[in-house]
Design a protein around this motif. Structure first.
Motif, PDB file in Angstrom:
ATOM      1  N   LYS A   1      -0.928   6.723  -8.453  1.00 50.67           N
ATOM      2  CA  LYS A   1      -0.983   5.316  -8.054  1.00 50.67           C
ATOM      3  C   LYS A   1      -1.992   4.532  -8.882  1.00 50.67           C
ATOM      4  O   LYS A   1      -2.051   3.310  -8.817  1.00 50.67           O
ATOM      5  N   THR A   2      -2.803   5.248  -9.647  1.00 49.47           N
ATOM      6  CA  THR A   2      -3.837   4.598 -10.443  1.00 49.47           C
ATOM      7  C   THR A   2      -3.210   3.803 -11.576  1.00 49.47           C
ATOM      8  O   THR A   2      -2.340   4.299 -12.288  1.00 49.47           O
ATOM      9  N   GLU A   3      -3.640   2.590 -11.732  1.00 47.01           N
ATOM     10  CA  GLU A   3      -3.100   1.712 -12.765  1.00 47.01           C
ATOM     11  C   GLU A   3      -4.130   1.411 -13.847  1.00 47.01           C
ATOM     12  O   GLU A   3      -3.945   0.523 -14.669  1.00 47.01           O
ATOM     13  N   GLY A   4      -5.251   2.116 -13.819  1.00 54.40           N
ATOM     14  CA  GLY A   4      -6.303   1.953 -14.804  1.00 54.40           C
ATOM     15  C   GLY A   4      -7.505   2.780 -14.382  1.00 54.40           C
ATOM     16  O   GLY A   4      -7.567   3.319 -13.268  1.00 54.40           O
ATOM     17  N   THR A   5      -8.451   2.950 -15.295  1.00 50.85           N
ATOM     18  CA  THR A   5      -9.669   3.695 -14.958  1.00 50.85           C
ATOM     19  C   THR A   5     -10.317   3.054 -13.719  1.00 50.85           C
ATOM     20  O   THR A   5     -10.614   1.862 -13.722  1.00 50.85           O
ATOM     21  N   GLY A   6     -10.463   3.865 -12.646  1.00 53.70           N
ATOM     22  CA  GLY A   6     -10.906   3.267 -11.382  1.00 53.70           C
ATOM     23  C   GLY A   6     -11.976   4.075 -10.662  1.00 53.70           C
ATOM     24  O   GLY A   6     -11.977   5.315 -10.687  1.00 53.70           O
TER      25      GLY A   6
ATOM     26  N   ALA B   1       0.850  -1.197   0.000  1.00 51.26           N
ATOM     27  CA  ALA B   1       0.000   0.000   0.000  1.00 51.26           C
ATOM     28  C   ALA B   1       0.880   1.239   0.000  1.00 51.26           C
ATOM     29  O   ALA B   1       2.040   1.201   0.398  1.00 51.26           O
ATOM     30  N   ASP B   2       0.263   2.374  -0.459  1.00 53.09           N
ATOM     31  CA  ASP B   2       0.962   3.656  -0.452  1.00 53.09           C
ATOM     32  C   ASP B   2       0.432   4.505   0.697  1.00 53.09           C
ATOM     33  O   ASP B   2      -0.771   4.523   0.991  1.00 53.09           O
TER      34      ASP B   2
ATOM     35  N   GLY C   1     -10.883  -1.234 -12.329  1.00 51.86           N
ATOM     36  CA  GLY C   1     -10.735  -1.551 -10.915  1.00 51.86           C
ATOM     37  C   GLY C   1     -11.238  -0.393 -10.076  1.00 51.86           C
ATOM     38  O   GLY C   1     -12.043   0.439 -10.519  1.00 51.86           O
ATOM     39  N   PHE C   2     -10.750  -0.293  -8.832  1.00 58.70           N
ATOM     40  CA  PHE C   2     -11.188   0.788  -7.950  1.00 58.70           C
ATOM     41  C   PHE C   2     -10.043   1.177  -7.037  1.00 58.70           C
ATOM     42  O   PHE C   2      -9.095   0.420  -6.810  1.00 58.70           O
ATOM     43  N   LEU C   3     -10.118   2.411  -6.527  1.00 58.52           N
ATOM     44  CA  LEU C   3      -9.132   2.947  -5.597  1.00 58.52           C
ATOM     45  C   LEU C   3      -9.681   2.814  -4.183  1.00 58.52           C
ATOM     46  O   LEU C   3     -10.760   3.331  -3.870  1.00 58.52           O
ATOM     47  N   ILE C   4      -8.910   2.122  -3.354  1.00 62.14           N
ATOM     48  CA  ILE C   4      -9.345   1.891  -1.980  1.00 62.14           C
ATOM     49  C   ILE C   4      -8.465   2.696  -1.040  1.00 62.14           C
ATOM     50  O   ILE C   4      -7.266   2.861  -1.283  1.00 62.14           O
ATOM     51  N   GLU C   5      -9.090   3.229   0.040  1.00 65.58           N
ATOM     52  CA  GLU C   5      -8.393   4.039   1.032  1.00 65.58           C
ATOM     53  C   GLU C   5      -8.569   3.392   2.395  1.00 65.58           C
ATOM     54  O   GLU C   5      -9.622   2.852   2.715  1.00 65.58           O
ATOM     55  N   PHE C   6      -7.488   3.434   3.225  1.00 62.21           N
ATOM     56  CA  PHE C   6      -7.540   2.892   4.583  1.00 62.21           C
ATOM     57  C   PHE C   6      -7.138   3.990   5.552  1.00 62.21           C
ATOM     58  O   PHE C   6      -6.131   4.674   5.326  1.00 62.21           O
ATOM     59  N   GLY C   7      -7.881   4.117   6.644  1.00 59.26           N
ATOM     60  CA  GLY C   7      -7.517   5.069   7.689  1.00 59.26           C
ATOM     61  C   GLY C   7      -8.584   6.118   7.909  1.00 59.26           C
ATOM     62  O   GLY C   7      -9.347   6.469   7.005  1.00 59.26           O
ATOM     63  N   GLY C   8      -8.655   6.593   9.179  1.00 53.86           N
ATOM     64  CA  GLY C   8      -9.573   7.674   9.517  1.00 53.86           C
ATOM     65  C   GLY C   8     -10.932   7.232  10.000  1.00 53.86           C
ATOM     66  O   GLY C   8     -11.759   8.067  10.380  1.00 53.86           O
TER      67      GLY C   8
ATOM     68  N   TYR D   1      -3.319   3.956   0.594  1.00 54.21           N
ATOM     69  CA  TYR D   1      -4.072   3.881  -0.651  1.00 54.21           C
ATOM     70  C   TYR D   1      -3.559   2.704  -1.475  1.00 54.21           C
ATOM     71  O   TYR D   1      -2.378   2.366  -1.461  1.00 54.21           O
ATOM     72  N   ARG D   2      -4.513   2.138  -2.218  1.00 56.24           N
ATOM     73  CA  ARG D   2      -4.146   1.011  -3.070  1.00 56.24           C
ATOM     74  C   ARG D   2      -5.115   0.962  -4.241  1.00 56.24           C
ATOM     75  O   ARG D   2      -6.296   1.278  -4.086  1.00 56.24           O
ATOM     76  N   PHE D   3      -4.601   0.576  -5.418  1.00 55.71           N
ATOM     77  CA  PHE D   3      -5.455   0.345  -6.572  1.00 55.71           C
ATOM     78  C   PHE D   3      -5.704  -1.148  -6.658  1.00 55.71           C
ATOM     79  O   PHE D   3      -4.769  -1.949  -6.675  1.00 55.71           O
ATOM     80  N   VAL D   4      -7.003  -1.536  -6.734  1.00 57.16           N
ATOM     81  CA  VAL D   4      -7.376  -2.941  -6.848  1.00 57.16           C
ATOM     82  C   VAL D   4      -7.882  -3.170  -8.265  1.00 57.16           C
ATOM     83  O   VAL D   4      -8.882  -2.565  -8.686  1.00 57.16           O
ATOM     84  N   ALA D   5      -7.203  -4.012  -9.003  1.00 55.87           N
ATOM     85  CA  ALA D   5      -7.569  -4.268 -10.399  1.00 55.87           C
ATOM     86  C   ALA D   5      -8.726  -5.263 -10.462  1.00 55.87           C
ATOM     87  O   ALA D   5      -8.685  -6.318  -9.833  1.00 55.87           O
ATOM     88  N   ASP D   6      -9.776  -4.922 -11.239  1.00 54.94           N
ATOM     89  CA  ASP D   6     -10.927  -5.825 -11.455  1.00 54.94           C
ATOM     90  C   ASP D   6     -11.690  -5.266 -12.644  1.00 54.94           C
ATOM     91  O   ASP D   6     -12.549  -4.398 -12.505  1.00 54.94           O
ATOM     92  N   GLU D   7     -11.399  -5.756 -13.827  1.00 54.34           N
ATOM     93  CA  GLU D   7     -11.953  -5.165 -15.046  1.00 54.34           C
ATOM     94  C   GLU D   7     -13.481  -5.325 -15.090  1.00 54.34           C
ATOM     95  O   GLU D   7     -14.019  -6.372 -14.748  1.00 54.34           O
TER      96      GLU D   7
END
Length: 741
Positions: free
Chosen positions: A193-198, A139-140, A283-290, A149-155
């Motif tokens: 950090k995005t690796e595709g449309t998310g 994670a970043d 895929g989608f961008l996921i956030e952790f924290g807060g 933050y993390r990008f999760v790939a799922d077309e």
């Protein structure tokens, strides 16, 4: 991952047990105790030299640590490293992070991270603070929000499915949710950090045109009202693309674009996304924290680097000399192309001294010629300190001198030798006609082929002794004229006539031939006859001396240019010396010299190859006898001698009768073969000595009559005969004849 943590993290152990990390009994700690910005001047600086990593063991090759830069500018910000152990290093130039992966202990990763350096490679760097998040590789971490933050790939995943999946995920106990973006700093960090449309956690589903964050701690925050012509709400941050949002196809959910030209911008789409390339969810961008129930964990550290506007002072190469020639003491000028930092010059070699070492004009003294090391420390106005190691050469000044007599004429090869002195290794470059001829270390002599063209010639020398050089002026060289000799018929029997011809590369003032037989010639194209009076082959060494218009003389010697064969000497004598037709056998005695074979021509169409032949003649005559001799060189000599075969005397009849039956007996006629009429005289005398008959032709004889035409009385008469034979010999005979009736 495998975690051995307190009881409250048992659930996390179950969820994250396959991530590749093993944690000890104590909680994992990634901490940087020194968060004061590290000053970056120009040289790479350690990002987190005091980093502390505890209670983590990486047991999979694909896992490890990540160091991310924010804000990151591609082509300017760069992370470098010293390799530690067998770790793999991967610098992501597009997103601005360095990954260190591989199996290792927390101490090994602590060392690896401490040896990561920031370097600004831009020619015009942007000053300011760069923050660095140091996290686990999965994670970043953004220091500004304290979130991961993390990008999760799922077309082709739908927005609602992405929301559900995000809510089901956690990061070391931190609750996951679709990312919310409340600032430009967060936007800049996330989109890299995005690796595709998310998908992200924004929607206007509950009220068309009212866009709000529906996830995480920012749930319910309205940030935009309306479509593309709408406005931000309460100065909230947004980053819609051109013409967005537009609710074109009942589009109620936000995502970040990834295609070139639109990357990072927001767009609204239906729940299932779009089938148009570039808009298909990847895929989608996921956030952790807060989140309210998140545990306190220290899974990241932050470090800061203050990038100053300072740059490494550059010495002005047009003013700063690193080479001094001749002498052991020299002033050293220091000048820069960018600023005027304070300086300190220090010697690094024994025996060297410096006067005014903090000035821009120190004086350097060295014990002997050589190259010396100096340390130059420079401090600029921003208190950035730089050091350079200078290599300053102080060497002997050579003199490019060599031996050459410009008044001398040289042959084809010109040998030159250096006559100066060098103290260190030196490179010699020799020139011929202004062109480099030969170069070499220590090449103190050279042989230059001058050639034979009719040209002006110069030679020169350049010496480079450790950078100290000297070049001689071009010096003139006079070359001897080239001589080209041709000769025709240079081998044969004596006497041998040879035609010579000479040419010269330079216009000739004179020629002088020496034929090796006591004879000379001043002609350019002479002809000369060579004689060999010996019995063996005789070679002749021919030489030619040419003097050109510059008074340069050259002599060419052609050994054995002419080869003259010996010639035999033909000679003979014969016996008897007078050959009479009455005994015409002749013995020929061969007295020839140095002959191998013989050919006799006896003058009567007969021949012989016998050395000493005997020949018999059939008729009186003067025979030209020739002897031809040959030797083993096929050289020939001929001698011709006359052999006269004649009679010894005439035999006239002793009686005749005018009344004889046979006509030939009716007169007294004296004749013979070989007698010529010229000079012929026959006289008949009576007993009183009176001439009674005279004939001047051997064809006219005495018929017995006297001058009165009356027959003389029978009796004995005296005759006298004078005649010349065919060989011109004169003869005189006399006798008596009886006249009968």
């Amino acid at each position: 991952m495998k975690f051995i943590k307190p009881v409250f993290l048992i659930v996390l152990f179950c969820c994250m047990g396959s991530t590749g990390f093993v944690l000890a009994q104590e909680p994992p700690v990634i901490d940087n105790p020194n968060t004061e910005p590290v000053q970056y001047c120009d040289d790479p600086v350690a990002v987190a030299e005091a980093i502390s990593i505890q209670n983590i063991q990486v047991d999979e090759e694909s896992e490890g640590m990540k160091i991310s830069i924010s804000p990151y500018t591609r082509g300017e910000d760069l992370l470098e490293w010293d390799e530690v152990g067998t770790f793999d290093y991967n610098w992501n130039d597009g997103s601005g992070y360095l990954e260190i992966s591989g199996i290792g202990t927390d101490a090994e990763y602590e060392e690896a991270v401490s040896k990561v350096y920031y370097h600004n490679v831009s020619g015009s760097k942007n000053p300011g603070i760069r923050s660095f998040s140091i996290t686990l590789r999965d994670a970043d971490y953004l220091p500004a929000t304290g979130h991961f933050y993390r990008f999760v790939a799922d077309e082709s995943i739908s927005w609602t499915s992405a929301r559900s999946r995000a809510a089901s995920m956690d990061y070391y106990g931190l609750q996951g949710y679709l990312a919310t973006i409340r600032s430009k700093e967060e936007q800049d960090f996330i989109y890299t950090k995005t690796e595709g449309t998310g998908w992200i956690g924004a929607s206007d589903r509950s009220q068309e045109g009212t866009w709000k964050w529906v996830e995480g701690p920012d749930e319910g925050v309205v940030f935009w009202s309306g479509t593309s012509s709408g406005t931000p709400v309460d100065d909230e941050y947004s980053h819609w693309g051109t013409g967005e949002p537009n609710n074109l196809n009942d589009e109620d959910y936000a995502h970040i674009l990834y295609s070139a030209g639109t990357r990072g911008y927001w767009n609204d789409l239906p729940n299932t996304g779009s089938g148009t390339p570039g808009y298909i969810p990847q895929g989608f961008l996921i956030e952790f924290g807060g989140m309210p129930n998140d545990p306190e964990v220290k899974l990241s550290a932050v470090a800061y680097v203050d990038v100053t506007a300072s740059e490494h002072p550059e010495l002005d190469k047009n003013k700063v000399k690193m080479l001094f020639c001749g002498g052991m003491t020299h002033p050293f000028e220091i000048a820069f192309t960018n600023g005027n930092p304070s300086v300190v010059l220090e010697e690094l070699d024994a025996g060297v001294s410096i006067e005014d070492h903090t000035s821009y004009n120190p004086v350097i003294s060295v014990p002997e010629y050589g190259t010396y090391s100096f340390l130059l420390t420079m401090t600029d106005e921003a208190s950035c300190q730089y050091t350079d190691t200078l290599q300053i050469g102080i060497h002997n000044q050579p003199q490019a001198t060599f031996d050459l007599d410009e008044d001398e004429c040289y042959g084809y090869n010109l040998q030159l030798a250096y006559i100066g002195t060098t103290l260190e290794e030196a490179e010699f470059t020799w020139y011929y006609n202004s062109e480099e001829f030969a170069t070499g270390i220590g090449m103190e002599s050279v042989t230059i082929p001058l050639g034979f063209e009719h040209i002006d010639r110069t030679v020169g020398l350049k010496i480079n002794e450790q950078g100290c050089t000297d070049v001689s002026a071009p010096r003139n060289v006079m070359a001897k004229p080239d001589i080209v000799v041709s000769a025709e018929n240079t081998e044969g029997c004596s006497p041998l006539q040879v035609d010579f011809s000479a040419t010269s590369s330079n216009p000739a003032a004179s020629y002088l031939w020496d034929f090796d037989d006591g004879n000379t010639s001043p002609e350019q194209h002479p002809a000369h006859q060579f004689i060999n009076s010996e019995d063996n082959l005789r070679p002749f060494d021919v030489s030619l001396t040419v003097v050109d218009e510059n008074n340069c003389e050259n002599t060419a010697i052609y050994d054995s240019l002419v080869a003259v064969y010996p010639v035999p000497v033909s000679d003979f004598y014969f016996e008897p010396s007078e050959v009479l037709i009455t005994d015409p056998e002749v013995h020929f005695i061969n007295t020839s010299h140095a002959a191998l074979s013989y050919l006799w021509d006896f003058g009567d169409s007969t021949f012989s190859d016998i050395t000493n032949p005997v020949h018999r003649y059939d008729a009186m005559n003067i025979y030209s006898v020739s002897l031809i001799t040959d030797n083993d060189f096929e050289c020939r000599d001929t001698i011709v001698k006359p052999v006269v075969v004649t009679f010894d005397r005439l035999f006239p009849p002793n009686a005749f009768s005018p009344n004889a039956t046979l006509e030939e007996d009716r007169e007294f006629r004296v004749y013979g073969e070989g007698v010529v009429d010229e000079g012929y005289q026959l006289l008949i005398f009576n007993r009183w000595g009176e001439i009674i008959f005279e004939s001047n032709s051997q064809n006219t004889g005495w018929d017995g009559s006297m001058k009165n035409n009356e027959f003389a009385p029978a009796g004995v008469y005296t005759w006298v005969l004078q005649y010349t034979d065919f060989a011109g010999e004169q003869h005189k005979q006399q006798g008596t004849v009886t006249l009968l009736f």
